[in-house]
Design a protein around this motif. Sequence first.
Motif, PDB file in Angstrom:
ATOM      1  N   GLU A 256     -40.035-101.542 -32.635  1.00 30.50           N
ATOM      2  CA  GLU A 256     -39.719-101.905 -31.130  1.00 30.50           C
ATOM      3  C   GLU A 256     -38.183-102.116 -30.969  1.00 30.50           C
ATOM      4  OE1 GLU A 256     -40.644-104.743 -27.470  1.00 30.50           O
ATOM      5  OE2 GLU A 256     -41.219-105.402 -29.541  1.00 30.50           O
ATOM      6  N   THR A 257     -37.552-101.140 -30.009  1.00 27.98           N
ATOM      7  CA  THR A 257     -36.016-101.246 -29.669  1.00 27.98           C
ATOM      8  C   THR A 257     -35.929-101.426 -28.386  1.00 27.98           C
ATOM      9  OG1 THR A 257     -35.904 -98.796 -29.472  1.00 27.98           O
ATOM     10  CG2 THR A 257     -35.694 -99.721 -31.694  1.00 27.98           C
ATOM     11  N   THR A 258     -34.832-101.706 -27.858  1.00 26.18           N
ATOM     12  CA  THR A 258     -34.260-101.717 -26.532  1.00 26.18           C
ATOM     13  C   THR A 258     -34.543 -99.892 -26.001  1.00 26.18           C
ATOM     14  OG1 THR A 258     -32.116-101.404 -27.011  1.00 26.18           O
ATOM     15  CG2 THR A 258     -32.532-103.442 -26.537  1.00 26.18           C
TER      16      THR A 258
ATOM     17  N   LEU B 181     -35.756-104.562 -32.284  1.00 26.68           N
ATOM     18  CA  LEU B 181     -36.014-105.839 -31.887  1.00 26.68           C
ATOM     19  C   LEU B 181     -37.292-106.350 -32.867  1.00 26.68           C
ATOM     20  CD1 LEU B 181     -36.643-105.364 -28.100  1.00 26.68           C
ATOM     21  CD2 LEU B 181     -34.591-106.290 -29.081  1.00 26.68           C
TER      22      LEU B 181
ATOM     23  N   THR C 182     -39.307-102.144 -23.308  1.00 27.65           N
ATOM     24  CA  THR C 182     -38.835-101.701 -24.631  1.00 27.65           C
ATOM     25  C   THR C 182     -39.369-100.263 -25.034  1.00 27.65           C
ATOM     26  OG1 THR C 182     -40.487-102.911 -25.739  1.00 27.65           O
ATOM     27  CG2 THR C 182     -38.405-104.095 -25.023  1.00 27.65           C
TER      28      THR C 182
ATOM     29  N   GLN D  76     -30.977-101.112 -29.673  1.00 31.55           N
ATOM     30  CA  GLN D  76     -30.958-102.419 -30.503  1.00 31.55           C
ATOM     31  C   GLN D  76     -32.425-102.717 -31.192  1.00 31.55           C
ATOM     32  OE1 GLN D  76     -30.355-105.986 -28.318  1.00 31.55           O
ATOM     33  NE2 GLN D  76     -30.820-107.368 -30.090  1.00 31.55           N
TER      34      GLN D  76
ATOM     35  N   SER E 103     -29.323-101.958 -38.024  1.00 32.52           N
ATOM     36  CA  SER E 103     -29.379-103.020 -37.034  1.00 32.52           C
ATOM     37  C   SER E 103     -28.131-103.898 -36.954  1.00 32.52           C
ATOM     38  CB  SER E 103     -30.776-103.762 -36.852  1.00 32.52           C
ATOM     39  OG  SER E 103     -30.536-104.459 -38.147  1.00 32.52           O
TER      40      SER E 103
END
Length: 277
Positions: A99-101, A81, A46, A79, A70
């Motif tokens: 934290e994102t993709t 997270l 990620t 996205q 989001s």
Amino acid sequence: MLDLRETPIPDVIGHCAAAFSIDLDTENPAFGWGGKSMGFGTSRGTWIKILFRPASQINERIWTGEECASVLTGVSKPQLLGSVRWFDPTRELVWRADETTRVESPSISSTPEIREEPRNLSGAWWTALRDSLTALTETKTTRVAVRQDLIDRRIREYAGPMVDPTVDEWLPTHADVHWANLTAPEMMLLDWEGWGLGPRGLDGATLWAFSLLVPAVAERVSDLFADDLSCRSGALARLFMCVELLRMIRNFGDHPDLAEPLTREAERLVTELSGAE
């Protein structure tokens, strides 16, 4: 102001790693504008972005943008997270980490502007950009990205009474669509901190302004967003972006190569909007 490119923050990085129970690739950081943010790949594939604000300057619009974005649908974006934030009494800062993709395609440019035509932008890429920004305009939000009073100040500082700066169409906008916030070959739109209502055409106007050093790309952007940019709101959005970037050049030395084309386009737009011959 703290510049994360120059100031080590091992305590902050450690806090993030512990909060997310994750390892960060600290050997390969990526930095945002002016070193005000930094990002890392993670041990679970990620991406972690860390940013800060002085405790006395927390801005709700900027500070909640990622969470509000989001829930958007039909928009090509990472996205979200998870997110953490905490107060740092030693530095008198508030930190946050998202934290994102992870987006595998790189940003098209390391700077908001481009100086040559990107090589890997397919017709599908341009369609995906248009579709994502169209889906965004169909979202309902109370967030405000650009206020009328700011547009009033900027345009009147430049054009005086010649142009009525009143915007008559407002739509949800990303408000920071430039070449460092776009990826290819897969089209992803990054950095959603400041999205919200703005003049119709603002996103197209922003990308157009940052494309002016490559006339063929600027023309492609104008054609792609022709419906939005050809209306009065779109012309005001273009003029606002020209004078806003000229102000950044004058006050901060940002994007100096754009000064000549921005001035040329600003003068043209003042003539168009004022009805002068």
